[in-house]
Design a protein around this motif. Structure first.
Motif, PDB file in Angstrom:
ATOM      1  N   UNK A   1     105.468  54.266 -29.985  1.00 51.24           N
ATOM      2  CA  UNK A   1     105.616  53.589 -28.696  1.00 51.24           C
ATOM      3  C   UNK A   1     105.857  54.593 -27.585  1.00 51.24           C
ATOM      4  N   UNK A   2     106.769  55.509 -27.848  1.00 54.29           N
ATOM      5  CA  UNK A   2     107.015  56.569 -26.878  1.00 54.29           C
ATOM      6  C   UNK A   2     105.730  57.288 -26.528  1.00 54.29           C
ATOM      7  N   UNK A   3     105.010  57.656 -27.594  1.00 55.57           N
ATOM      8  CA  UNK A   3     103.758  58.394 -27.415  1.00 55.57           C
ATOM      9  C   UNK A   3     102.783  57.620 -26.559  1.00 55.57           C
ATOM     10  N   UNK A   4     102.715  56.297 -26.784  1.00 55.93           N
ATOM     11  CA  UNK A   4     101.773  55.475 -26.015  1.00 55.93           C
ATOM     12  C   UNK A   4     102.111  55.531 -24.534  1.00 55.93           C
TER      13      UNK A   4
ATOM     14  N   UNK B   1     114.136  42.396 -19.181  1.00 56.63           N
ATOM     15  CA  UNK B   1     113.219  42.500 -20.318  1.00 56.63           C
ATOM     16  C   UNK B   1     112.063  41.545 -20.069  1.00 56.63           C
ATOM     17  N   UNK B   2     110.969  42.123 -19.551  1.00 53.56           N
ATOM     18  CA  UNK B   2     109.861  41.265 -19.128  1.00 53.56           C
ATOM     19  C   UNK B   2     109.020  40.797 -20.296  1.00 53.56           C
ATOM     20  N   UNK B   3     109.002  41.654 -21.348  1.00 51.17           N
ATOM     21  CA  UNK B   3     108.131  41.323 -22.462  1.00 51.17           C
ATOM     22  C   UNK B   3     108.878  40.387 -23.404  1.00 51.17           C
ATOM     23  N   UNK B   4     108.373  39.167 -23.593  1.00 54.99           N
ATOM     24  CA  UNK B   4     109.093  38.189 -24.416  1.00 54.99           C
ATOM     25  C   UNK B   4     108.980  38.509 -25.906  1.00 54.99           C
ATOM     26  N   UNK B   5     109.897  37.980 -26.697  1.00 54.98           N
ATOM     27  CA  UNK B   5     109.796  38.096 -28.156  1.00 54.98           C
ATOM     28  C   UNK B   5     108.859  37.011 -28.657  1.00 54.98           C
ATOM     29  N   UNK B   6     107.802  37.404 -29.311  1.00 52.23           N
ATOM     30  CA  UNK B   6     106.832  36.420 -29.782  1.00 52.23           C
ATOM     31  C   UNK B   6     107.323  35.787 -31.076  1.00 52.23           C
ATOM     32  N   UNK B   7     107.020  34.499 -31.208  1.00 55.19           N
ATOM     33  CA  UNK B   7     107.448  33.790 -32.415  1.00 55.19           C
ATOM     34  C   UNK B   7     106.715  34.286 -33.646  1.00 55.19           C
TER      35      UNK B   7
ATOM     36  N   UNK C   1     109.206  45.797 -33.211  1.00 58.50           N
ATOM     37  CA  UNK C   1     109.563  44.764 -32.244  1.00 58.50           C
ATOM     38  C   UNK C   1     108.364  44.301 -31.431  1.00 58.50           C
ATOM     39  N   UNK C   2     108.531  43.167 -30.769  1.00 59.07           N
ATOM     40  CA  UNK C   2     107.450  42.636 -29.933  1.00 59.07           C
ATOM     41  C   UNK C   2     107.082  43.616 -28.829  1.00 59.07           C
ATOM     42  N   UNK C   3     108.124  44.205 -28.218  1.00 60.71           N
ATOM     43  CA  UNK C   3     107.871  45.123 -27.115  1.00 60.71           C
ATOM     44  C   UNK C   3     106.952  46.248 -27.557  1.00 60.71           C
ATOM     45  N   UNK C   4     107.255  46.803 -28.747  1.00 63.87           N
ATOM     46  CA  UNK C   4     106.430  47.905 -29.242  1.00 63.87           C
ATOM     47  C   UNK C   4     104.981  47.471 -29.396  1.00 63.87           C
TER      48      UNK C   4
ATOM     49  N   UNK D   1     110.717  48.203 -18.945  1.00 62.28           N
ATOM     50  CA  UNK D   1     111.116  46.961 -19.592  1.00 62.28           C
ATOM     51  C   UNK D   1     111.489  47.213 -21.062  1.00 62.28           C
ATOM     52  N   UNK D   2     111.017  48.338 -21.610  1.00 64.95           N
ATOM     53  CA  UNK D   2     111.382  48.721 -22.981  1.00 64.95           C
ATOM     54  C   UNK D   2     112.799  49.284 -23.032  1.00 64.95           C
TER      55      UNK D   2
END
Lengths: 400, 304
Positions: free
Chosen positions: B17-20, B134-140, B150-153, B221-222
């Motif tokens: 994720x960091x790399x991205x 935290x703009x990115x929601x957790x997906x069900x 995590x969803x964010x990743x 947001x991460x």
């Protein structure tokens, strides 16, 4: 004229849009409030209107100057150059400055002396960096690392072994120079802009190590109770100690100016300047590129180390927060503003950048903003600095 | 043993994720360097301004009561618009007049610009850390895998991948992209065949800045907080990534970013988290010393 006005108007509307979110809106995401600062739009628009006019005017002037130089018109030396190039005037001017420096503590308060001492320290730092950036053309963004090496060597050697100021002064300088060589050997092969980034990285590494390696450097809380410079074991009162430090700094400045001036005219100095202009031609002329650069780098580091020791002794307290990238950037601004390669320029640059913010306290929060803007403006409009370095030229008389 | 593998997997994904995100910023560096040979020191600040704009926009829209998905898209659009405008303006003010100046002049100008922008945001906004929503929601549907990634990743990785594909498409097949490659190869020749070089340089800055803005939105947001100084460190790390992959090379920037992200993640996970930034800087110093041209870069020999 009308087109000029229209261009400025367009610029000011553009900037009103550009700065809108940052300048006008201020939100609080916890209390869910929005603050609108509409007045800022007016300030930005009016400010940009005039700035954009000045910007275009100055650019035009610069182009005209460049055109003149190309057409070979004689460029007159500025008054300050006439002053410092004339032997008699130069001696008189120098003597007057020295006299002023000597009398200074008798006229001004301790507070003023302290500020002046700081300014003088930056003069020496500027002159040291000037060797690296101005003469040899190596952009060093981690200069403050060598300054930190000097300061910490005094603080630590004093703390652990009780060494005094005068004993550590050369040690601090030499240690910094050794660091300079150690860093220089691998990185000086790199091209200019890469070198800048590596030195920046090195500066940050030194600071982060000082911050995190608590057993060695006492971490972010720093080292306190560092003794001031000694005077043959005589106990000095606080005021006397400050005055004494000031005089020491004056002597340092004079010695540094002497050395740097001599260096500039030496074989080595010429080699640096040549290297700055054209590396390949230099190699063809038989200049050892690596050795020459390394000497510039380590000499610059040496001066930073010496002043680092001085800094620790003057403030009696150091911590890693004094050695951030902004410090390097400030020393760089001094050199750039004053004029790369020009000794008088660097001195003037240091005095302006250090003294001006001290006397304009109300504006002190805008200091770094102004530094940044000044760096850009200097590069765009006057890359040679306030007092440019006069290039030695030989004119051939065609009539003979 | 299983415990260890879980830890490894966690570090691996956080590194990816960091790399991205580094990749999004590094691309701006690499594109600008490829075209005008300048290390755009102010690029990290563009990213910071992107994060701030996104923060302001997101707060306003959430006060106005927009749904979560609309907020993240609108904040992203605002961040991209303003960051691109900043990138465009900076180029016009600080770099364009220095096109023919000695190499160090634009670099010093860029450093000045970076200091200026940092303090501009500091003075106009605040010096405090701001909590970023935290703009990115957790997906069900991510629920069963939540312990791995995590969803964010996932969102960050997916967004970055999509952006990379679009970017590759632009560079390879569109007129602007072809003109960019031509300008990077030989500016004079590009002018001769009728390319408006000034416009192409502006376009490069605009694209690079937009990518940085997306990076700013995602990372803020991460991590969950921003301040005026985030651009400096992120900028240097992204630069490290660009150099690692070979500056001027677009796949190189992505590769370098992933390697840097993973290195940082594993080094902080297994060695020490105090020295997080030291690892990146040391990596930078080491690459520049041993392989300045980077993994995918071309060796650049100086000629007379």
């Amino acid at each position: 004229m009308l087109t000029e006005l229209r261009k400025s108007l367009i610029a000011s509307i553009w900037f009103a849009f550009l700065t809108f979110p940052i300048m006008v809106i201020k939100v609080n995401s916890i209390e869910k409030t929005i603050q609108w600062r509409w007045m800022n739009v007016v300030y930005v628009m009016v400010g940009i209107f005039f700035l954009s006019m000045a910007f275009r005017f100055l650019l035009k002037q610069k182009e005209m100057r460049a055109g003149k130089e190309e057409s070979g018109t004689e460029i007159k030396l500025s008054p300050i150059h006439q002053l410092i190039n004339h032997p008699t005037y130069r001696v008189v001017f120098g003597a007057a400055l020295l006299l002023f420096a000597v009398v200074y503590p008798f006229v001004f308060s301790t507070y003023q002396i302290n500020i002046m001492t700081t300014a003088l320290m930056y003069v020496v730092l500027g002159l040291g960096l000037n060797i690296v950036v101005g003469l040899a053309g190596l952009l060093d963004l981690g200069y403050v690392a060598f300054y930190a090496v000097g300061a910490y060597s005094y603080a630590l050697l004093n703390h652990h072994f009780g060494l005094g100021f005068w004993a550590v002064l050369p040690i601090g300088g030499v240690l910094a120079a050794i660091f300079g060589i150690l860093l220089g050997i691998p990185v000086l092969r790199l091209r200019g802009d890469y070198l800048a980034i590596v030195t920046l990285g090195f500066g940050e590494i030194i600071r982060l190590v000082l911050e995190n390696w608590g057993e060695f450097s006492k971490g972010p809380s720093g080292i306190s109770n560092i003794p001031r410079p000694g005077l043959f074991g005589i106990e000095l009162s606080l005021n006397d100690a400050i005055t004494y430090t000031y005089y020491l700094m004056v002597i340092f400045v004079v010695v540094t100016i002497f050395f740097v001036n001599r260096l500039q005219d030496s074989r080595l100095g010429r080699a640096w300047i040549a290297l700055r202009e054209d590396e390949i031609a230099c190699q063809a002329m038989g200049i050892d590129k690596m050795k020459t650069k390394l000497i510039a780098f380590s000499l610059g580091a040496f001066w930073a180390g010496i002043i680092g020791v001085m800094f620790a002794a003057k403030t009696t307290f150091i911590n890693p927060a004094s050695f951030t990238f902004l410090e390097s950037a400030m020393i760089l601004s001094i050199v750039v503003l004053g004029g790369m390669g020009s000794i008088v320029g660097v001195i003037l640059g240091a005095l302006i950048l250090i003294l001006l913010p001290e006397y304009l306290r109300e504006l002190s929060e805008y200091r770094m903003l102004a530094f940044g803007a000044a760096l850009v403006a200097m590069m765009v409009f006057r890359p040679q600095g306030l007092i440019s370095n006069v290039r030695r030229t030989y004119s051939i008389n065609k009539d003979e | 043993m299983l415990m260890d593998f879980d830890y490894f997997r966690e570090l691996f994904f956080s590194g990816l994720t960091r790399g991205a995100i580094y990749a999004l910023i590094a691309l701006g560096y690499t594109m600008v360097y490829g075209i005008i040979g300048l290390i755009n020191f102010a690029h990290g600040e563009i990213y910071m301004i992107g994060a701030f704009t996104a923060f302001i926009a997101a707060t306003i829209f959430s006060i106005l009561g927009f749904p979560a998905l609309a907020i993240i898209i609108l904040a992203g659009v605002c961040a991209v618009i303003w960051s691109a405008s900043y990138g465009y303006t900076i180029e016009k003010i600080a770099y364009k007049p220095l096109r023919h100046a000695p190499r160090l002049s634009p670099l010093i100008s860029a450093i000045g610009m970076s200091i200026f922008l940092q303090n501009y945001v500091l003075l106009a906004q605040t010096s405090d850390f701001l909590p970023f929503p935290a703009l990115i929601p957790d997906f069900d549907f991510m629920e069963p895998y939540a312990h791995i990634v995590g969803s964010t990743d996932v969102v960050i990785l997916a967004t970055t991948t999509v952006i990379m594909i679009i970017l590759t498409f632009i560079i390879k097949y569109t007129k602007v992209g072809k003109a960019m490659r031509a300008t990077a190869q030989d500016r004079t020749m590009a002018t001769l065949v009728g390319i408006n070089v000034n416009r192409i340089i502006s376009a490069t800055f605009i694209i690079g800045s937009s990518l940085a803005a997306v990076g700013g939105l995602l990372i803020a947001s991460h991590i969950g907080q921003i301040n005026f100084y985030i651009g400096f460190i992120a900028g240097i790390k992204a630069f490290t990534a660009a150099v690692l992959g070979g500056i001027g090379s677009i796949p190189g920037a992505v590769l370098g970013s992933v390697i840097l992200g993973l290195t940082e993640s594993f080094a902080t996970g297994y060695v020490s988290s105090d020295y997080e930034d030291v690892f990146a800087f040391s990596l930078l110093v080491l690459i520049l010393i041993f392989k300045p041209s980077g993994i995918l870069g071309k060796a650049d020999n100086q000629k007379v």
